[in-house]
Design an enzyme around this catalytic site. Sequence first.
Site, short mmCIF file in Angstrom:
data_model
loop_
_atom_site.label_atom_id
_atom_site.label_comp_id
_atom_site.label_asym_id
_atom_site.label_seq_id
_atom_site.Cartn_x
_atom_site.Cartn_y
_atom_site.Cartn_z
N HIS A 264 8.70 6.24 -6.83
CA HIS A 264 9.42 6.27 -5.54
C HIS A 264 10.61 7.22 -5.62
CE1 HIS A 264 7.83 1.92 -5.08
NE2 HIS A 264 7.19 2.64 -4.19
N LYS B 123 4.34 -10.53 3.22
CA LYS B 123 4.11 -10.24 1.80
C LYS B 123 5.08 -11.05 0.95
CE LYS B 123 2.96 -5.85 -0.53
NZ LYS B 123 3.25 -4.42 -0.59
N ARG C 254 -0.23 9.44 -3.97
CA ARG C 254 -0.48 9.48 -5.41
C ARG C 254 -1.88 9.98 -5.73
NH1 ARG C 254 0.85 3.46 -6.30
NH2 ARG C 254 -0.06 3.57 -4.23
N SER D 276 4.35 -0.60 -8.00
CA SER D 276 5.30 -1.70 -8.22
C SER D 276 4.59 -2.91 -8.82
CB SER D 276 5.97 -2.10 -6.91
OG SER D 276 6.71 -1.03 -6.42
N1 COA Z 1 5.17 6.01 -6.83
C1 COA Z 1 4.93 4.77 -7.27
N2 COA Z 1 4.41 3.81 -6.52
C2 COA Z 1 4.14 4.10 -5.26
C3 COA Z 1 4.36 5.37 -4.71
C4 COA Z 1 4.89 6.36 -5.58
N3 COA Z 1 5.11 7.59 -5.17
N4 COA Z 1 3.96 5.36 -3.45
C5 COA Z 1 3.52 4.14 -3.19
N5 COA Z 1 3.62 3.38 -4.27
C6 COA Z 1 3.14 2.02 -4.42
C7 COA Z 1 4.14 0.95 -4.24
O1 COA Z 1 4.76 0.65 -5.44
C8 COA Z 1 3.29 -0.18 -3.76
O2 COA Z 1 2.63 -0.74 -4.86
P1 COA Z 1 2.18 -2.26 -4.90
O3 COA Z 1 1.30 -2.47 -3.70
O4 COA Z 1 1.48 -2.29 -6.19
O5 COA Z 1 3.41 -3.11 -4.85
C9 COA Z 1 2.26 0.51 -2.90
O6 COA Z 1 2.17 1.80 -3.40
C10 COA Z 1 2.64 0.64 -1.45
O7 COA Z 1 4.02 0.57 -1.35
P2 COA Z 1 5.00 1.34 -0.39
O8 COA Z 1 4.87 2.80 -0.50
O9 COA Z 1 6.32 0.73 -0.62
O10 COA Z 1 4.49 1.04 0.99
P3 COA Z 1 4.25 -0.32 1.56
O11 COA Z 1 2.79 -0.35 1.83
O12 COA Z 1 4.80 -1.41 0.77
O13 COA Z 1 5.13 -0.16 2.86
C11 COA Z 1 5.61 0.00 5.17
C12 COA Z 1 4.55 -0.17 4.09
C13 COA Z 1 6.83 -0.85 4.91
C14 COA Z 1 5.99 1.46 5.23
C15 COA Z 1 4.91 -0.39 6.47
O14 COA Z 1 4.34 -1.67 6.32
C16 COA Z 1 5.86 -0.42 7.64
O15 COA Z 1 6.16 0.61 8.20
N6 COA Z 1 6.31 -1.64 8.00
C17 COA Z 1 7.21 -1.85 9.15
C18 COA Z 1 6.44 -2.55 10.26
C19 COA Z 1 5.53 -1.56 10.96
O16 COA Z 1 5.94 -0.62 11.61
N7 COA Z 1 4.20 -1.81 10.81
C20 COA Z 1 3.18 -0.97 11.38
C21 COA Z 1 2.79 0.10 10.43
S1 COA Z 1 1.50 1.12 11.10
#
Ligand code: COA
Length: 160
Positions: free
Chosen positions: A18, A42, A91, A129
């Site tokens: 990240h 979650k 990724r 994560s």
């Molecule tokens: N390096 C390491 N890990 C990464 C990464 C990177 N460059 N990019 C993503 N990841 C991993 C994260 O660690 C996480 O891993 P895990 O599932 O093993 O814990 C996974 O990829 C996804 O995490 P993240 O990038 O934090 O995205 P998310 O899916 O958790 O977040 C939101 C999603 C919060 C952006 C999305 O749900 C959102 O916008 N929510 C607000 C409500 C909304 O508008 N919803 C409608 C969306 S269309």
Amino acid sequence: MKKTAVYPGTFDPITNGHLDVIRRGAEIFDNLIVLVAIRKEKHTLFNLEERLELVKCATKDIPNVQVATLDKLLVEYLKENKIRFVLRGLRAVSDFDYEFQMALTNSTLYPEMETVFVMSSRKYIFLSSSLVREIASYEGDVSGFVPGCVIKKLKKKVIR
Ligand code: COA
């Protein structure tokens, strides 16, 4: 005109992957706001305050990065704050479906917005994560995967 972007995520916890995306985004945009999402659906290891603190601690040396909470739809946050750009990291091909779906849904709800993708550096392409949480739960060494302030907090959480 100054360009501001947001980088939304759960950050449970923030990893070096990240942080790599944040550093690169901070070079592309004038201002980058890291948005730590509440994620009611979650179960997270770290609560919102802890995740916020860890992101703040990890990014404190990057001057054009701010950290805030995302407690609503991302598009609502963008509209309210008059921000058009969303930064996301890719990724591997496996990320593409999810990211494509999210970017298209968001742009349908708010056509003025634009999702900008940066490719994760090769070094962190495998990182997530949940992997970090799993290694920490077996008291494994996560020092190569997460920023320093996360290591201490993870150890405390796991011991508890
Ligand atoms: N390096 C390491 N890990 C990464 C990464 C990177 N460059 N990019 C993503 N990841 C991993 C994260 O660690 C996480 O891993 P895990 O599932 O093993 O814990 C996974 O990829 C996804 O995490 P993240 O990038 O934090 O995205 P998310 O899916 O958790 O977040 C939101 C999603 C919060 C952006 C999305 O749900 C959102 O916008 N929510 C607000 C409500 C909304 O508008 N919803 C409608 C969306 S269309």
